[in-house]
Enzyme design. Structure first.
Site, PDB file in Angstrom:
ATOM      1  N   ARG A 199      27.407  45.276  58.003  1.00 14.01           N
ATOM      2  CA  ARG A 199      26.066  44.946  57.625  1.00 14.01           C
ATOM      3  C   ARG A 199      25.732  43.290  57.860  1.00 14.01           C
ATOM      4  O   ARG A 199      25.895  42.653  56.725  1.00 14.01           O
ATOM      5  CB  ARG A 199      25.757  45.411  56.239  1.00 14.01           C
ATOM      6  CG  ARG A 199      25.958  46.699  56.162  1.00 14.01           C
ATOM      7  CD  ARG A 199      25.656  47.201  54.775  1.00 14.01           C
ATOM      8  NE  ARG A 199      26.893  46.940  53.944  1.00 14.01           N
ATOM      9  CZ  ARG A 199      27.176  47.385  52.508  1.00 14.01           C
ATOM     10  NH1 ARG A 199      25.755  47.839  51.979  1.00 14.01           N
ATOM     11  NH2 ARG A 199      28.044  46.691  51.714  1.00 14.01           N
ATOM     12  N   ASP A 227      23.938  39.792  58.206  1.00 16.08           N
ATOM     13  CA  ASP A 227      23.027  39.038  57.505  1.00 16.08           C
ATOM     14  C   ASP A 227      21.886  38.821  58.446  1.00 16.08           C
ATOM     15  O   ASP A 227      21.707  38.956  59.575  1.00 16.08           O
ATOM     16  CB  ASP A 227      23.256  37.722  56.968  1.00 16.08           C
ATOM     17  CG  ASP A 227      24.563  37.678  56.049  1.00 16.08           C
ATOM     18  OD1 ASP A 227      24.686  39.016  55.361  1.00 16.08           O
ATOM     19  OD2 ASP A 227      25.032  36.709  55.661  1.00 16.08           O
ATOM     20  N   ARG A 275      30.523  32.632  56.715  1.00 14.34           N
ATOM     21  CA  ARG A 275      29.487  31.463  56.563  1.00 14.34           C
ATOM     22  C   ARG A 275      29.984  30.300  55.605  1.00 14.34           C
ATOM     23  O   ARG A 275      29.910  29.139  55.928  1.00 14.34           O
ATOM     24  CB  ARG A 275      28.366  31.964  56.397  1.00 14.34           C
ATOM     25  CG  ARG A 275      27.574  32.706  57.479  1.00 14.34           C
ATOM     26  CD  ARG A 275      26.189  33.592  57.285  1.00 14.34           C
ATOM     27  NE  ARG A 275      25.119  32.475  56.771  1.00 14.34           N
ATOM     28  CZ  ARG A 275      23.981  32.828  55.789  1.00 14.34           C
ATOM     29  NH1 ARG A 275      24.064  34.088  55.917  1.00 14.34           N
ATOM     30  NH2 ARG A 275      23.171  31.903  55.541  1.00 14.34           N
TER      31      ARG A 275
END
Length: 241
Positions: free
Chosen positions: A54, A56, A201
């Site tokens: 999933r 971002d 990230r």
């Protein structure tokens, strides 16, 4: 699976700039919604698709694996061609094939590889501005690469979990983590079985700070020991992933 249905897997590539991420949302456009819309236009059926990850908002994919159950008589290998005539230009299905009924895009995955791209030039790039983060100050990539090795292996990555994470466990196993430079392009590559929300990230943002000298190289090791998010750097922009 309903009678007559077959399971089909897709390999999907997309530029995530214009989307709220992979997952379908009520008030925003998503990659999943676009693929399901194209499937409905093609087959006349409401078909839900399941992705391996999933991603971002603003994150891209070269090979997102997707599966769905196909009630039509369209050959599995033809779905890539048929769907691409109905999808936006920033989403492409690069392959499609029949898979066993028990195949699952998420749970059958053997591992995942993420790349984070950084343009490390003074003025950035116009052509690839949506595909790379921009860091104008010189990065010490040797320092970054050496520091990245701390995350290899099985660790509790609690410090790397974004606020609001609902993961049952924060323990993850990383097989590869390295930073390489080619001219002005700096590339972080991370491979593992699975990842926490925003984990890559946060790692990228921390390594950028290490490369700029804003954090010590051992901060990653310390964060793994303490579980404290404050030991790490900022979350890097989505567009580089």
């Amino acid at each position: 699976m309903s009678g007559g249905s077959r399971r089909v897997a897709l390999r999907v590539s997309y530029d995530g700039t214009n989307y709220s991420g992979w997952q379908r949302q009520e008030n925003a456009d998503s990659v999943q919604a676009q693929v399901e819309k194209a499937l409905r236009a093609l087959t006349g059926e409401i078909i839900g698709v399941t992705g391996a990850s999933r991603t971002d908002a603003g994150v891209h994919a070269l090979g997102q694996t997707v599966h769905f159950d196909n009630p039509s008589n369209i050959p599995a290998e033809r779905f890539c061609f048929a769907l691409n005539t109905r999808l936006p230009d920033d989403i492409r299905v690069t392959a499609s094939c029949a898979v066993p009924e028990d195949f699952h895009a998420r749970f059958s995955a053997k591992g995942k590889t993420y790349r984070y791209l950084i343009n490390n030039s003074a003025h950035g790039t116009a052509m690839y501005r949506n595909l790379m983060a921009h860091v104008p100050r010189p990065l010490d990539t040797e320092r970054m690469d050496a520091a990245a090795k701390a995350v290899i292996g099985e660790h509790d990555f609690a410090a790397f979990a974004a606020a609001g994470s609902v993961a049952k466990t924060t323990v993850r196993e990383i097989w590869r983590a390295d930073v390489k430079r080619e001219d002005d392009l700096v590339e972080l590559t991370v491979s593992g079985k699975s990842f926490l929300y925003n984990m890559v990230r946060i790692l990228a943002g921390t390594l950028i700070y290490i490369g700029l000298g804003k954090l010590p190289p051992d901060c990653l090791k310390k964060a793994l020991e303490t579980g404290d998010r404050l030991d790490l750097g900022v979350t890097a922009p989505a567009k580089g992933l």
